[in-house]
Design an enzyme around this catalytic site. Structure first.
Site, PDB file in Angstrom:
ATOM      1  N   LYS A  52     -17.180  29.512  21.323  1.00  0.00           N
ATOM      2  CA  LYS A  52     -17.559  28.118  21.042  1.00  0.00           C
ATOM      3  C   LYS A  52     -16.434  27.178  21.473  1.00  0.00           C
ATOM      4  O   LYS A  52     -16.668  26.145  22.099  1.00  0.00           O
ATOM      5  CB  LYS A  52     -17.884  27.947  19.550  1.00  0.00           C
ATOM      6  CG  LYS A  52     -19.225  28.586  19.174  1.00  0.00           C
ATOM      7  CD  LYS A  52     -19.441  28.684  17.664  1.00  0.00           C
ATOM      8  CE  LYS A  52     -20.711  29.488  17.368  1.00  0.00           C
ATOM      9  NZ  LYS A  52     -20.926  29.745  15.937  1.00  0.00           N
ATOM     10  N   GLN A  96     -18.105  29.065  10.227  1.00  0.00           N
ATOM     11  CA  GLN A  96     -18.621  30.315  10.775  1.00  0.00           C
ATOM     12  C   GLN A  96     -19.034  31.265   9.639  1.00  0.00           C
ATOM     13  O   GLN A  96     -18.247  31.506   8.719  1.00  0.00           O
ATOM     14  CB  GLN A  96     -17.553  30.969  11.675  1.00  0.00           C
ATOM     15  CG  GLN A  96     -18.021  32.215  12.390  1.00  0.00           C
ATOM     16  CD  GLN A  96     -19.120  31.954  13.426  1.00  0.00           C
ATOM     17  OE1 GLN A  96     -19.089  30.971  14.148  1.00  0.00           O
ATOM     18  NE2 GLN A  96     -20.109  32.831  13.468  1.00  0.00           N
ATOM     19  N   ASP A 119     -24.492  22.392  12.772  1.00  0.00           N
ATOM     20  CA  ASP A 119     -25.269  23.635  12.677  1.00  0.00           C
ATOM     21  C   ASP A 119     -26.657  23.368  12.095  1.00  0.00           C
ATOM     22  O   ASP A 119     -27.529  24.245  12.142  1.00  0.00           O
ATOM     23  CB  ASP A 119     -24.534  24.653  11.781  1.00  0.00           C
ATOM     24  CG  ASP A 119     -23.801  25.721  12.583  1.00  0.00           C
ATOM     25  OD1 ASP A 119     -24.154  25.929  13.762  1.00  0.00           O
ATOM     26  OD2 ASP A 119     -22.869  26.335  12.029  1.00  0.00           O
TER      27      ASP A 119
END
Ligand code: NAP
Length: 295
Positions: A52, A96, A119
């Site tokens: 990422k 994460q 997200d």
């Protein structure tokens, strides 16, 4: 049979984002800034966060990786999230997953400011998505929609079977495929570990989106001819013959299912790269919103 080439499409998307960022730079504007928080040393999580961050560099975004130890308490993580919420330089950030067991994941995801929740996991954003309102769509389902869109795969009136009901893939995917619009307008069946006679269901599907994480679960005898297959699964299967000691394996028995499919995503190179591209797209969106609010 057509391969839905997520690697190729994700590169196209990254090129489009790079062009947008160049325009921002040329106009003297601040470029998007994504932060990623990782707690602990899980190998797969470190790999995902690393790619990422590299993708941010590739398109010209700023990026920050926040690494916290495996023993981080929930309070410490919530404090860090508060800092990121209040940091005006950061447009969006991700936590994460998975998190270590001492931390309540739901509590943490709810602490992320909805405007920085690239997200799309905050209940406010999830609710907006379910109500067809403009918002951050979770990156993996967003990537699948984009792949279907760019390949012009018809979804209207089709029977879409989603395998797996996780909050990050299966559940949102089932909502999105049933929405009015394209891609969408599907008749959706959401299956999970309590589903009985799953073969009876998958063999009626026009489109199968598999997100359960069981290598080679979906076999050729479970699907009909011309089915569209989206394989979300990523499992590290030990393999001593490979340099890394494992191979990445999808949920679908690709060699045999691909012989019957009209479209299919490979693993790797299908949904995975699309997920990262759509995270970048959400960060761009967060930047635009942030600018609009601060005007
Ligand atoms: P998850 O939280 O691990 O949940 C798995 C889901 O599969 C659950 O809903 C479970 O049902 C269901 N399931 C398990 N066994 C089943 C069976 N035999 N038949 C039908 N359903 C079954 O799922 P996830 O986080 O969405 O991850 C799924 C896979 O996708 C993993 O391999 C993960 O690594 C991968 N993934 C890939 C990406 C990407 O970018 N490509 C992104 C995210 C995840 P219950 O709810 O009843 O337990």
């Amino acid at each position: 049979m057509t391969i839905l080439d997520g690697k190729k499409v994700s590169n196209e998307i990254k090129d489009e984002i790079t062009a947008e960022v160049k325009k921002m730079k040329d106009n003297g504007e601040k470029v998007p800034h994504l932060a990623a928080v990782i707690v602990g040393n899980d190998g797969a999580s470190l790999t995902y966060v690393g790619s990422k961050v590299r993708s941010c560099e590739r398109v010209g975004f700023e990026s920050t990786m926040v690494r916290l130890s495996n023993t981080t308490s929930e309070v410490e993580l919530l404090d860090k999230i508060e800092d990121l919420n209040n940091n005006d330089d950061i447009d969006g950030f991700i936590i994460q997953l998975p998190l270590p067991p001492q931390i309540n994941t739901q509590k943490v995801l709810m602490a992320v400011h909805p405007d920085k929740d690239v997200d799309g996991f905050h209940p406010m954003n999830f609710g907006k998505m379910a109500l067809d309102m403009s918002t951050f769509i979770p990156a993996t389902p967003f990537g699948i929609l984009e792949l279907l869109d760019r390949y012009g795969v018809e979804t209207k009136g089709k029977h879409t079977v989603v395998i797996g009901r996780s909050h990050i893939v299966g559940r949102p995917m089932s909502i999105l495929m049933g929405r009015k619009g394209f891609p969408g307008n599907s008749t959706v069946t959401l299956t999970h570990s309590h589903t009985k006679n799953i073969t009876q269901i998958t063999s009626q599907a026009d489109i199968i989106i598999s997100a359960l994480g069981v290598p080679n679960f979906l076999k050729a005898e479970m699907v009909k001819d011309d089915v569209v297959i989206i394989d979300v699964g990523i499992t590290r299967v030990p393999d001593e013959s490979s340099a890394k000691g494992y191979v990445i394996t999808g949920d679908v028995d690709f060699d045999n299912v691909s012989k019957k499919a009209s479209y299919i995503t490979p693993v790797p190179g299908g949904v995975g790269p699309m997920t990262i591209a759509m995270l970048l797209k959400n960060t761009l969106l967060a930047r635009e919103r942030h600018r609009a609010h601060s005007k």
